[in-house]
Design an enzyme around this catalytic site. Structure first.
Site, short mmCIF file in Angstrom:
data_model
loop_
_atom_site.label_atom_id
_atom_site.label_comp_id
_atom_site.label_asym_id
_atom_site.label_seq_id
_atom_site.Cartn_x
_atom_site.Cartn_y
_atom_site.Cartn_z
N PRO A 111 44.01 36.00 44.52
CA PRO A 111 42.72 35.68 43.90
C PRO A 111 42.80 34.65 42.78
O PRO A 111 41.77 34.21 42.29
CB PRO A 111 42.26 37.04 43.35
CG PRO A 111 43.51 37.81 43.13
CD PRO A 111 44.46 37.37 44.20
N GLU A 142 40.91 28.11 37.10
CA GLU A 142 41.55 28.31 38.40
C GLU A 142 41.63 27.01 39.19
O GLU A 142 42.56 26.80 39.96
CB GLU A 142 40.82 29.38 39.20
CG GLU A 142 41.05 30.78 38.67
CD GLU A 142 40.63 31.87 39.64
OE1 GLU A 142 40.31 31.54 40.81
OE2 GLU A 142 40.61 33.05 39.24
N SER A 165 37.54 38.62 21.08
CA SER A 165 37.21 39.55 20.00
C SER A 165 38.43 40.37 19.63
O SER A 165 39.41 40.43 20.37
CB SER A 165 36.09 40.51 20.40
OG SER A 165 34.95 39.82 20.84
N ASP A 173 39.94 38.80 36.21
CA ASP A 173 39.65 37.77 37.21
C ASP A 173 38.36 38.15 37.92
O ASP A 173 38.36 38.98 38.82
CB ASP A 173 40.82 37.66 38.20
CG ASP A 173 40.67 36.46 39.13
OD1 ASP A 173 39.64 35.79 39.07
OD2 ASP A 173 41.60 36.23 39.93
N ASP A 227 36.34 33.98 42.47
CA ASP A 227 37.26 33.40 43.45
C ASP A 227 36.66 32.11 43.99
O ASP A 227 35.43 32.00 44.13
CB ASP A 227 37.52 34.36 44.62
CG ASP A 227 38.39 35.54 44.24
OD1 ASP A 227 39.19 35.41 43.29
OD2 ASP A 227 38.27 36.60 44.89
#
Length: 817
Positions: free
Chosen positions: A488, A185, A257, A335, A338
């Site tokens: 976010p 991010e 995975s 997500d 933040d």
């Protein structure tokens, strides 16, 4: 005289070798006989089969936890130690200054203190299990005649296990599975600041034609930015990286995975569940093959019988089957973090703006284990300066200052220099609990889903099947509940009211799919859902859907399945994803006038068999061509960002295939990187560069097989600092490996399936299991590399342990728990 000297030297050499051998023998686990274990209420049988798989037979769950701690410590204490230290930022205490950069980065999270708080919040029953496990670990360590061999090599002493260390081991998995998304991010924020919004959206959209969700359609990829928004032809070519850096490199290794299941309708019985968790591979394996057998705590006439893998450092089975349900995980890439932009008071840098006005930064000092006699929590005191003490072996301690806000620690800066505080699920109360243990007694998929949704663990895709034939998908682990209007995926200001996190998402809001009409479920770390369900989960960089699509299509090809059918899908190394890139490369060569390099490339492409085969030169060439082309295309955009941010490096853009192929299809001149006259010129240049580079290597291009590049490098943590002849004794063989990214059999030299299993609950006897890297952490153990050769060969081995070959009996002493 010379002869006498040689004899003495020879005797000294034999004495040295003998001493080393005795020391290593002294640190071997005890596999047979009887050991008295303090705190046991009843004897526990520890059985091992030919592979070293451990079956624990106990009369209650607390005794079982204590016995498991004993076994884990004897086989894997050093690896457990590394996991707790890596999460707490305490590696330098063991390895010295070389580990300080990692400790500096990790210590700002203050995970040891958070682990202590999470431990205190656990239920009384769960704390009792962790304490029993802790005591078993320490007794197992003390029962060794000589400390584990890595401590002999590092000339150090192992520290005793503490209760919060088991929480730290789970937190280390948060780092493994989620930290790359957290750091991503920050790079995305710089990318967005350096490009027009249309260009940013074009590079970072959520999906396209390769999507294979469980619910919802494929997404539409946005159009490229217009010439008016961005014209790469006008760039100064200096910020472009050398394209040769791209040649023949490995794609990023991304923890994830494969998991898939079919319902009983397609098996004429129980559901079938398959799982292979992709992680960095090491010696020994991350997992430990374990079976628990103990009386049901409510109905003593029944037996809990669960088989799967445990995670050394914790007292739980992670994935497996309990005769009623079988379950599996893949990383969700939701997500779960933040970044919050922090505004400091211009007149007082110790204060920051919050919804309640200016607040002082919370400041603490962390005192490490063994320093504070009252327990870690009592060692936290307010100070005017926040200091973390990093213990460093063979040199002075280092002081690290950390500033803490109400949202989390300040750990980074934004593209414009603004301070950033991290809000991460791993930091929050309840991020770790032992609810996963309840899966041992789950009898229906509904039971299992409720347990999974409340489990304190990194958020994972959870696929479960039952002996009744039912199947389901949901998210296991913690999902934050966000409030307020903010994006976010980028740093934002939370100093306004009603913006941020409001605890955890309620389980009833978790996305879930039960017995879908297709009677099939699949996931390969790609997007599984859409709409409001996806908004709750968020996008933390989930994978391109090519791998999930190949699994989905493999499942759709049959209407009846056995365990062997699902295992064949796990080993599917067909290069379907690269088929169009092969065609593009051949079309590119057709446009080239007769040239020696073209003939060389065309000859090398002739061995294409449609698989990521170890002997295939063509596969490696096509793969490298794709990587080279995408790398150069992205360099144009990166160069645009570097005009404002010179040190910028492009983040891993998991969906970039969609953008790159759209550019190659539409060929907009204004998005061509500097130095190329047109898109054909770019493609031809890439093909020629690859050919000439590979032809220049020993043996020429004909020796550049995929197996040469994709050769196993599965190492012991200490082998990198040992002489080569010693390292070879610790590492697994350097086998050429089939498979690659974007196909079910995902594989790179040190990354791939950390285990594979296929099982029908209630019919475990006909299930399969393989695992790389071996069961034991001791190089003289007969189980050091057990099962590894089967994993390399793709051979099926039984899911359940085989006949017992060695039995260790742990018996109570007169001591009290």
């Amino acid at each position: 005289m010379a002869r006498r000297f040689l004899i003495i030297l020879l005797l000294l050499s034999f004495a040295f070798i003998g001493t080393i051998s005795l020391l290593l023998q002294g640190s071997l686990p005890q596999y047979e006989g009887t050991v008295r274990l303090t705190g046991l209420s009843m004897p526990v049988e520890v059985e091992r089969d030919a592979q070293g798989s451990v079956t624990l037979r106990a009369q209650n769950r607390v005794d079982l936890a204590r016995a498991l701690g004993f076994v884990h410590a004897q086989e894997r204490f050093f690896e457990m130690d590394l996991m707790r230290r890596s999460a707490a930022g305490e590696l330098a205490e063991l390895f010295g200054e070389a580990a300080l950069p990692a400790d500096r980065q990790t210590r700002g999270h203050r995970m040891r203190a958070r682990a202590t708080a999470m431990l205190t919040a656990l239920s009384k029953d769960h704390r009792r299990l962790i304490e029993a496990y802790r005591d078993g670990v320490n007794e197992g360590l003390m029962a060794l005649t000589v400390r584990p061999f890595p401590y002999l090599l590092t000339r150090s002493q192992p520290h005793p296990w503490r209760s919060e260390d088991s929480v730290l081991v789970v937190l280390s998995m948060y780092f493994t599975l989620q930290e790359p998304s957290v750091q991503r991010e920050l790079q995305l924020s710089v990318l967005r600041a350096g490009l027009p919004e249309s260009a940013y959206r074009f590079l970072t959209a959520r999906g396209g034609e390769w999507d294979a969700p469980l619910i919802g359609p494929v997404f539409d990829w946005p159009p490229p930015p217009t010439r008016e928004a961005l014209d790469l032809r006008n760039l100064n070519p200096k910020p472009l990286r050398d394209p040769l850096d791209q040649i023949d490199g490995q794609l990023d290794e991304t923890p994830g995975s494969n998991s898939f299941a079919v319902s009983g309708t397609l098996t004429s019985g129980a559901a079938l569940v398959a799982n292979d968790m992709h992680l960095s591979l090491r010696v020994p394996s991350l997992w430990f093959r374990t079976r628990f057998i103990y009386p049901h705590p409510i109905d003593k006439a029944r037996t809990v019988d669960i088989n799967g893998v445990s995670l050394p450092g914790t007292p739980a089975i992670v994935v497996g089957s309990n005769r009623h349900v079988a379950w599996s995980f893949t990383n969700s890439y939701g997500d779960m973090a933040d970044w919050v932009r922090i505004t400091l008071d211009p007149s007082d840098s110790t204060r920051y703006r919050s919804p309640q006005g200016w607040k002082p930064l919370t400041i603490h000092r962390e005192v490490l284990p063994g320093v504070c006699s009252n327990g870690a929590q009592d060692c936290w005191k307010p100070l005017t300066i926040h200091r973390e003490v990093l213990r460093v072996r063979d040199t002075a301690d280092e002081i690290l200052e950390v500033r803490e806000t109400e949202w989390g620690p300040i750990l980074a800066t934004d593209h414009d220099g603004a301070l950033l505080a991290l809000v991460w699920s791993a930091h929050q109360p309840g991020a770790v609990n032992l609810d996963l243990i309840l899966l041992e007694q789950a009898e229906t998929i509904e039971d299992a889903m409720v347990i999974a949704q409340r489990a304190g663990m990194p958020a994972q895709n959870f696929i479960v099947g039952s002996r009744d034939g039912d199947i389901a998908w949901t998210i296991a682990g913690r999902i934050p509940s966000r409030i307020g209007d903010y994006d976010p995926t980028h740093p934002s200001d939370w100093s306004e009211n009603n913006k941020g996190w409001n605890g955890w998402l309620a389980p009833e809001k978790y996305p879930a799919i039960v017995n879908p009409p297709e009677q099939r479920l699949w996931n390969g770390n790609a997007r599984a859902i859409d709409g409001s369900m996806l908004e709750y989960l968020g996008d933390g960089g989930y994978e391109l859907g090519a791998r999930a699509k190949q699994i989905r299509d493999g499942l759709a090809a049959n209407d009846f399945f056995t365990a062997a059918d699902l295992h064949s899908i796990q080993l599917d190394d067909r290069a379907l994803f690269l088929a169009r890139w092969r065609q593009l490369l051949e079309q590119t060569l057709d446009r080239v006038p007769a040239a020696n390099w073209r003939s060389v490339m065309e000859t090398a492409l002739a061995d294409w068999d449609g698989h990521a085969s170890v002997n295939s030169v063509a596969y490696r060439l096509v793969r490298t061509f794709r990587q080279e082309v995408i790398g150069i295309v992205l360099e144009g955009f990166a160069a645009a960002v570097r005009q404002h941010h010179p040190d910028f490096m492009m983040p891993r853009l998991t969906q970039i295939e969609h953008a790159a192929w759209l550019l190659l299809t539409q060929r907009p001149p204004h998005l061509l990187p500097p130095g190329y006259t047109d898109w054909d010129h770019l493609l031809v240049t890439c093909a020629q560069r690859i050919t000439e580079y590979m032809q220049s290597l020993p043996g020429g291009i004909a020796a550049r097989t995929w197996g040469e590049q994709n050769t196993a490098a599965i190492q012991h943590p200490l082998s990198r600092v040992l002489p080569k002849f010693l390292a070879q004794q610790l590492d697994m063989p350097r086998d050429p490996l089939p498979g690659d990214s974007h196909m079910p059999r995902i594989q790179s030299p040190s990354f791939g399936a950390s285990q594979r299993f296929v099982v029908a609950p209630g019919d475990e006897e006909r299930g399969y299991f393989t695992m790389p890297g071996g069961q034991s952490g001791h190089p003289l153990s007969p189980y050091y590399a057990s099962g590894h050769a089967d994993w390399v060969a793709g051979k099926t081995t039984p899911f359940l342990p085989g006949p017992t070959e060695r039995t260790l009996t742990l018996t109570p002493t007169n001591g009290t728990p």
